[in-house]
Design an enzyme around this catalytic site. Structure first.
Site, PDB file in Angstrom:
ATOM      1  N   HIS A  23       0.854  -1.192   0.000  1.00  0.00           N
ATOM      2  CA  HIS A  23       0.000   0.000   0.000  1.00  0.00           C
ATOM      3  C   HIS A  23       0.887   1.237   0.000  1.00  0.00           C
ATOM      4  O   HIS A  23       2.116   1.144  -0.066  1.00  0.00           O
ATOM      5  CB  HIS A  23      -1.004  -0.029   1.157  1.00  0.00           C
ATOM      6  CG  HIS A  23      -0.385  -0.117   2.517  1.00  0.00           C
ATOM      7  ND1 HIS A  23       0.545   0.792   2.980  1.00  0.00           N
ATOM      8  CD2 HIS A  23      -0.542  -1.007   3.534  1.00  0.00           C
ATOM      9  CE1 HIS A  23       0.912   0.479   4.201  1.00  0.00           C
ATOM     10  NE2 HIS A  23       0.274  -0.634   4.566  1.00  0.00           N
ATOM     11  N   HIS A  26       4.055   1.320   2.309  1.00  0.00           N
ATOM     12  CA  HIS A  26       5.215   0.567   1.810  1.00  0.00           C
ATOM     13  C   HIS A  26       5.838   1.306   0.628  1.00  0.00           C
ATOM     14  O   HIS A  26       7.055   1.377   0.490  1.00  0.00           O
ATOM     15  CB  HIS A  26       4.811  -0.829   1.316  1.00  0.00           C
ATOM     16  CG  HIS A  26       4.048  -1.640   2.317  1.00  0.00           C
ATOM     17  ND1 HIS A  26       2.800  -2.147   2.062  1.00  0.00           N
ATOM     18  CD2 HIS A  26       4.352  -2.019   3.570  1.00  0.00           C
ATOM     19  CE1 HIS A  26       2.372  -2.826   3.115  1.00  0.00           C
ATOM     20  NE2 HIS A  26       3.296  -2.754   4.053  1.00  0.00           N
ATOM     21  N   CYS A 131       1.525  -9.108  21.227  1.00  0.00           N
ATOM     22  CA  CYS A 131       0.652  -8.618  20.150  1.00  0.00           C
ATOM     23  C   CYS A 131       1.056  -9.330  18.869  1.00  0.00           C
ATOM     24  O   CYS A 131       2.189  -9.194  18.413  1.00  0.00           O
ATOM     25  CB  CYS A 131       0.783  -7.109  19.975  1.00  0.00           C
ATOM     26  SG  CYS A 131      -0.044  -6.554  18.464  1.00  0.00           S
ATOM     27  N   CYS A 134       2.125  -7.028  15.949  1.00  0.00           N
ATOM     28  CA  CYS A 134       3.503  -6.533  15.996  1.00  0.00           C
ATOM     29  C   CYS A 134       4.497  -7.668  16.096  1.00  0.00           C
ATOM     30  O   CYS A 134       5.696  -7.444  15.965  1.00  0.00           O
ATOM     31  CB  CYS A 134       3.727  -5.638  17.215  1.00  0.00           C
ATOM     32  SG  CYS A 134       2.742  -4.162  17.207  1.00  0.00           S
ATOM     33  N   CYS A 148      -2.388  -2.742  22.606  1.00  0.00           N
ATOM     34  CA  CYS A 148      -1.215  -2.439  21.778  1.00  0.00           C
ATOM     35  C   CYS A 148      -1.384  -1.039  21.198  1.00  0.00           C
ATOM     36  O   CYS A 148      -2.422  -0.728  20.608  1.00  0.00           O
ATOM     37  CB  CYS A 148      -1.124  -3.454  20.641  1.00  0.00           C
ATOM     38  SG  CYS A 148      -0.120  -2.846  19.281  1.00  0.00           S
ATOM     39  N   HIS A 151      -1.899  -1.422  17.162  1.00  0.00           N
ATOM     40  CA  HIS A 151      -3.070  -2.110  16.613  1.00  0.00           C
ATOM     41  C   HIS A 151      -4.341  -1.894  17.418  1.00  0.00           C
ATOM     42  O   HIS A 151      -5.425  -2.282  16.990  1.00  0.00           O
ATOM     43  CB  HIS A 151      -2.777  -3.609  16.463  1.00  0.00           C
ATOM     44  CG  HIS A 151      -1.696  -3.884  15.477  1.00  0.00           C
ATOM     45  ND1 HIS A 151      -0.367  -3.960  15.829  1.00  0.00           N
ATOM     46  CD2 HIS A 151      -1.740  -4.052  14.130  1.00  0.00           C
ATOM     47  CE1 HIS A 151       0.357  -4.178  14.740  1.00  0.00           C
ATOM     48  NE2 HIS A 151      -0.447  -4.237  13.709  1.00  0.00           N
ATOM     49  N   LYS A 300      -6.104   6.384  10.536  1.00  0.00           N
ATOM     50  CA  LYS A 300      -5.164   5.320  10.236  1.00  0.00           C
ATOM     51  C   LYS A 300      -5.703   4.517   9.049  1.00  0.00           C
ATOM     52  O   LYS A 300      -6.903   4.355   8.906  1.00  0.00           O
ATOM     53  CB  LYS A 300      -5.078   4.430  11.474  1.00  0.00           C
ATOM     54  CG  LYS A 300      -3.747   3.741  11.627  1.00  0.00           C
ATOM     55  CD  LYS A 300      -3.723   3.048  12.979  1.00  0.00           C
ATOM     56  CE  LYS A 300      -3.083   1.693  12.885  1.00  0.00           C
ATOM     57  NZ  LYS A 300      -1.695   1.604  12.622  1.00  0.00           N
ATOM     58  N   LYS A 303      -7.391  -2.322   6.899  1.00  0.00           N
ATOM     59  CA  LYS A 303      -8.249  -3.170   6.076  1.00  0.00           C
ATOM     60  C   LYS A 303      -9.697  -3.025   6.507  1.00  0.00           C
ATOM     61  O   LYS A 303     -10.599  -2.906   5.704  1.00  0.00           O
ATOM     62  CB  LYS A 303      -7.827  -4.627   6.244  1.00  0.00           C
ATOM     63  CG  LYS A 303      -6.950  -5.106   5.140  1.00  0.00           C
ATOM     64  CD  LYS A 303      -6.848  -6.625   5.234  1.00  0.00           C
ATOM     65  CE  LYS A 303      -5.550  -7.088   4.623  1.00  0.00           C
ATOM     66  NZ  LYS A 303      -5.165  -8.418   5.000  1.00  0.00           N
TER      67      LYS A 303
HETATM   68  N1  MSP Z   1       8.365  -7.164   8.633  1.00  0.00           N
HETATM   69  C1  MSP Z   1       8.517  -6.030   9.467  1.00  0.00           C
HETATM   70  C2  MSP Z   1       9.812  -5.323   9.170  1.00  0.00           C
HETATM   71  C3  MSP Z   1      11.051  -6.155   9.350  1.00  0.00           C
HETATM   72  S1  MSP Z   1      12.473  -5.266   8.911  1.00  0.00           S
HETATM   73  C4  MSP Z   1      13.740  -6.219   9.412  1.00  0.00           C
HETATM   74  C5  MSP Z   1       7.363  -5.064   9.219  1.00  0.00           C
HETATM   75  N2  MSP Z   1       6.707  -5.183   8.059  1.00  0.00           N
HETATM   76  S2  MSP Z   1       5.489  -4.238   7.578  1.00  0.00           S
HETATM   77  O1  MSP Z   1       4.977  -4.836   6.381  1.00  0.00           O
HETATM   78  O2  MSP Z   1       4.569  -4.054   8.632  1.00  0.00           O
HETATM   79  O3  MSP Z   1       6.131  -2.892   7.182  1.00  0.00           O
HETATM   80  C6  MSP Z   1       6.285  -1.835   8.074  1.00  0.00           C
HETATM   81  C7  MSP Z   1       6.892  -0.682   7.298  1.00  0.00           C
HETATM   82  O4  MSP Z   1       6.069  -0.356   6.154  1.00  0.00           O
HETATM   83  C8  MSP Z   1       6.985   0.623   8.060  1.00  0.00           C
HETATM   84  O5  MSP Z   1       8.088   0.705   8.915  1.00  0.00           O
HETATM   85  C9  MSP Z   1       7.062   1.588   6.908  1.00  0.00           C
HETATM   86  O6  MSP Z   1       8.302   1.521   6.288  1.00  0.00           O
HETATM   87  C10 MSP Z   1       6.013   1.028   5.961  1.00  0.00           C
HETATM   88  N3  MSP Z   1       4.678   1.493   6.314  1.00  0.00           N
HETATM   89  C11 MSP Z   1       3.598   0.707   6.591  1.00  0.00           C
HETATM   90  N4  MSP Z   1       2.517   1.513   6.807  1.00  0.00           N
HETATM   91  C12 MSP Z   1       2.877   2.807   6.703  1.00  0.00           C
HETATM   92  C13 MSP Z   1       2.179   4.024   6.728  1.00  0.00           C
HETATM   93  N5  MSP Z   1       0.883   4.109   6.948  1.00  0.00           N
HETATM   94  N6  MSP Z   1       2.894   5.140   6.509  1.00  0.00           N
HETATM   95  C14 MSP Z   1       4.226   5.123   6.222  1.00  0.00           C
HETATM   96  N7  MSP Z   1       4.903   3.985   6.175  1.00  0.00           N
HETATM   97  C15 MSP Z   1       4.305   2.811   6.501  1.00  0.00           C
HETATM   98  O7  MSP Z   1       7.138  -4.233  10.055  1.00  0.00           O
END
Ligand code: MSP
Length: 629
Positions: A23, A26, A131, A134, A148, A151, A300, A303
């Protein structure tokens, strides 16, 4: 370590969980990594850019079960979606790591064995609040009203025998390291957050899960009944991907490693990871760069709320470059930002279609019209030309400085200031008038403009590679893109062209804002942005008095986080003493008006029906100044 790492640059994104498709959050992190990697390539650095997917842990298993696939088939499918999405938005990573790769799994085992042999891993019983979202245990102080903080769900109580990493052994070392390296974690607010965590005693980290509860993971090399905790596994990707311990890439790039993450995963990266590295005898990374969260329409993204913004939808609708530009221009790296499609359209029209698009199209059109696309090298420059040259060179330096500090919005602001100067230069020089009077001067003026456009195109290349290269082709340059580096820019007027300058369709045809269309159809509608401009807050009335000469009006002093005088037409419905300490709702940013000689700064909301007028108040007593959204 690495002998020749001075001119090397290594950047990573988090590896994303495969429990959801990519999304906008990412996409933002990955685009930032791409922009900074391109910037360093353009600066002549050898660059390595890593992204990937995190495929173990409870969360992924649960998602696979929901989808009805085997875990393996599920992780392969979602990982592929990530791998296929990134090139579509022009992400050029050097490698894509998956935690299910054999090489990664071997490295995790190797690190575990090393830390175990050192005596930093022990076996013990543990009960804690976990959690699943997380994938980690929370301490009571970290929970928000028992939930949490990310979440907003209640953690599960889990009690079992497990292996623990003696993280507490490294607390003093880490505090000292952060103190001695002030920009280890940046921006500063996140460094402070980590320091605050470290003021409390660090608990040891539970790094295993019994196989009977979770079998999808990397087995512990010293106990086959357990798999590795997903964070202990995932963080190691940053070194397994570049060939720890002996690979050339590892030697060259590890000493200059920089991670990019959002604030949600600060603790694993700011605390677990440096302690793990220290325990394994590996130098810490160089910088952890932490950004804020994208919210959607003030909330936020989730889904369940159905407000997930998919990067490809926007990139398809507005173009990849406009999407990349918007994300990097609109978010202040480190702070949260609110995503609305309206603001994307606004920036598209103002910055891209208007400022940049017009500069390029009118300049190229003039060169084609007056010189058939062929400019001569200018012989003399006037003061105005030299001023623009100086301004351009200054912008190049400011831009570099801001890029290195990850303040991307500022880098774009200075580039746009230069675009503005170039547009102004055209307006003052009036090439269309020179065309009938002074061909030589016209040639110099158009050379000056095309020189600025070339500089702008290079500075924009990391953000908008397609657009930059289109402009460079239009300018007739033989060398474009990454081959036209930043350090080649200060050669004013000595451009080598292999082709004449040419005209091209507009780079960014103006977009009709959806909102404008809708509002034309239904004139009564108010846009979300208009609504968001209202500053509505909870207030508490502190003083109330009548206004001499007025039967209707009362003069109130209301605490809305600060004291405000507000005149309200309540005299017929409320006694002054009934009003004291009442909670009310106030619009705080109305233009002040003078009523019966008293300046009123705001409006109190009330309901009116046939029986009278009543003040609105919040359902629960709230802190004065709280915002209403
Ligand atoms: N798998 C772990 C990371 C392991 S790294 C060794 C994880 N994955 S995640 O899919 O949840 O990705 C989190 C990351 O996605 C955030 O730190 C950020 O880089 C990005 N983002 C996810 N949602 C976001 C927003 N709403 N806004 C900005 N970035 C966000 O955590």
């Amino acid at each position: 370590m690495g002998q020749n790492s001075q001119d090397s640059f290594y950047i990573t994104t988090p590896i994303y969980y495969v429990n959801a498709e990519p999304h906008i959050g990412h996409a933002y992190t990955t685009i930032v990594a791409d922009v900074i990697a391109r910037f360093y390539r353009l600066s002549g650095f050898e660059t390595f850019f890593l992204t990937g997917t995190d495929e173990h842990g409870n969360k992924v298993v649960e998602a696979a079960e929901k989808s009805g696939e085997t875990v393996k088939a599920y992780v392969d499918r979602i990982s592929k979606i990530f791998q296929e999405t990134w090139p579509k938005i022009n992400i050029r990573n050097d490698y894509f790591i998956r935690t299910t790769d054999k090489n990664h799994q071997d490295t995790v085992s190797e690190i575990l064995s090393k830390v175990y042999a050192k005596g930093d891993i022990y076996f013990s019983e543990y009960e804690g609040k976990y959690c699943i979202g997380c994938e980690r245990f929370y301490t009571d102080t970290e929970l928000l009203q028992g939930k949490c903080p990310i979440h907003l769900t209640e953690p599960k109580i889990i009690s079992e025998e497990n292996y623990f990493f003696r993280m507490s052994n490294y607390q003093e070392w880490l505090i000292d390291y952060i103190n001695r390296h002030p920009d280890f974690i940046r921006p500063e607010r996140y460094r402070n957050e980590v320091i605050a965590f470290l003021r409390e005693p660090l608990e040891d980290l539970c790094i295993s899960r019994p196989k009977r509860r979770l079998s999808w993971g990397i087995p512990l090399p010293f106990d086959d009944n357990y798999v590795t905790y997903v964070w202990f596994d995932a963080l190691i990707n940053y070194i397994s991907a570049i060939g720890y311990p002996d690979g050339d890439l590892f030697k060259k790039f590890w000493p200059v490693a920089q991670h990019i993450i959002a604030k949600d995963i600060l603790k694993p990266h700011g605390i677990f990871w440096p302690c793990m590295l220290k325990a394994a005898g590996i130098e810490p990374y160089q910088h952890l760069n932490v950004h804020g969260y994208w919210n959607v329409n003030m909330g936020k993204m989730s889904k369940s709320l159905g407000n997930i913004v998919k990067p490809m939808d926007l990139a398809t609708k507005y173009g990849v470059d406009a999407f990349r530009y918007f994300l990097l221009r609109d978010m202040v790296f480190g702070l949260d930002s609110d995503f609305t499609e309206e603001s994307l359209v606004k920036r598209f029209n103002a910055d891209l279609a208007n400022d940049l698009g017009n500069l390029v199209s009118r300049s190229m059109n003039m060169v084609v019209k007056y010189f058939d696309g062929k400019l001569q090298s200018p012989s003399t420059f006037k003061e105005e030309d030299i001023l623009l040259q100086d301004a351009s060179y200054k912008v190049i330096e400011e831009y570099k400085d801001m890029m290195k500090k990850f303040t991307f919005h500022k880098a774009l602001i200075v580039v746009w200031a230069l675009i503005g100067k170039a547009n102004k230069y055209i307006d003052t020089m009036k090439p269309w008038a020179l065309a009938t009077q002074d061909q030589e001067r016209l040639n110099t003026v158009l050379n000056t403009i095309t020189e600025v456009i070339k500089i702008v195109s290079v500075l924009l290349w990391p953000f908008m590679p397609h657009t930059a290269e289109k402009i460079q082709h239009q300018l007739g340059l033989g060398i474009v893109g990454v081959k036209l580096p930043l350090n080649s820019l200060k050669k004013w007027g000595k451009v080598k062209r292999v082709r004449p300058i040419s005209k091209a369709p507009p780079l960014f045809p103006r977009v009709k804002p959806k909102m404008e269309e809708k509002m034309k159809e239904e004139p009564g509608l108010v846009s979300l942005e208009d609504f968001q401009r209202l500053d509505i807050r909870v207030g508490a009335i502190k003083e109330a008095e009548t206004i001499p000469g007025s039967k209707k009006l009362l003069k109130l002093v209301v605490d809305i986080g600060e004291k405000r005088v507000i005149v309200a037409g309540m005299a017929a419905y409320y006694q002054t003493n009934e009003l004291i300490n009442k909670q009310v709702i106030v619009i705080a940013n109305l233009v002040p008006v003078r009523l019966m000689g008293v300046e009123s700064k705001g409006m109190i909301l009330a309901v009116e029906d046939e029986e009278g007028v009543y003040l609105l108040k919040p359902d629960k007593e709230s802190k004065p100044g709280s915002r209403i959204r």
